[in-house]
Design an enzyme around this catalytic site. Structure first.
Site: not given
Ligand code: PEP
Length: 249
Positions: A12, A14, A96, A98, A167, A173, A211
């Site tokens: 992803n 982003k 997601h 976000e 998630e 992040g 992460s």
């Molecule tokens: C994501 O944006 O879906 C995500 C898991 O980000 P990160 O791997 O940076 O935590």
């Protein structure tokens, strides 16, 4: 490892990238050779055509990070799944955290987006996950079940065609990953909920995101109900993303 479910690793990006930087990243991914898993990158809308062109005839597929729940009309700024499907988009991330947090997306809107995706032949990657406050209040199970339940209810007989990504919001992040045991526990709950909804539950892929890095991917992917990962930050570096893909072997 469950032989019925080939691992899937999805990047992803982003809201990152430039045309020039993407050229280098996509070229590195394309030239990686065979991978032990299915792999895809979900890129910002303006770069979908670039991903489609650069990843053609490669082992890596591509997708979008969001879509409209509507098929067409007066929805300025939105992109329908039909438009994505028009030029071969394989996946679309919906729900997601976000988008839930920053754009106020409700469980029902996420479910409607998943339904729109399936109607156009694009596989939705439906994200669910609890905030830190919800985890600390012991609400993780109730939150992820509520989020998934809206999708199951809306998709009815098509439930088995989606991908679910767990998630935890506190791990996205932040560099703070759920332990393999914590992630597996939630994946097992989600799998049980899917089993009650569809005979295809044991063939469905459940991804972990939050992460994931080259050094923790293998232990997460070794869990019985974790069928791969949704990768944010580490998907922006070809070497890291490919190393995570290889950790699925
Ligand atoms: C994501 O944006 O879906 C995500 C898991 O980000 P990160 O791997 O940076 O935590």
């Amino acid at each position: 490892m469950n032989e019925a479910r080939r691992k899937l690793v999805v990047g992803n990006w982003k809201m990152h990238g430039t045309h020039a930087a993407n050229e280098a990243l996509l070229e590195a991914l394309k030239s990686a050779g065979p991978l032990p898993c299915d792999a895809a990158v979900c890129v910002p809308f303006p770069y979908l055509a670039q991903a489609a062109e650069r990843l053609a005839r490669s082992a890596i597929e591509w997708g979008a990070q969001d879509c409209s729940a509507h098929s067409q009309g007066a929805y300025t700024g939105e992109v329908s799944v039909g438009m994505l499907a028009d030029f071969g988009c394989r996946y679309v991330i919906v729900g997601h955290s976000e988008r839930r947090a920053l754009h106020g997306e409700s469980d029902q809107l996420v479910a409607d987006k998943a339904r729109a995706a399936l109607a156009s032949g694009v596989t939705p990657i439906v994200c669910v996950g609890e905030t830190l406050a919800e985890r600390e209040a012991d609400d993780t199970e109730a939150v992820v079940k509520r989020q998934l339940s809206a999708v199951i209810h809306t998709l009815a007989h098509c439930t088995g065609e989606m991908i679910v990504a767990y998630e935890p919001v506190w791990a996205i992040g932040t560099g703070r990953t759920a332990s393999p045991e914590q992630a597996q526990a939630v994946h097992a709950l989600l799998r049980a909920q899917l089993r009650a909804a569809t005979p295809q539950a044991d063939r469905m892929r459940l991804l972990y995101g939050g992460s994931v890095k080259p050094d923790n991917a293998a232990s997460l992917f070794a869990q019985p109900d974790i069928d791969g990962g949704l990768i944010g930050g580490a998907s922006l570096k070809a070497a890291d993303f490919l190393s995570i893909c290889r950790a699925s072997a």
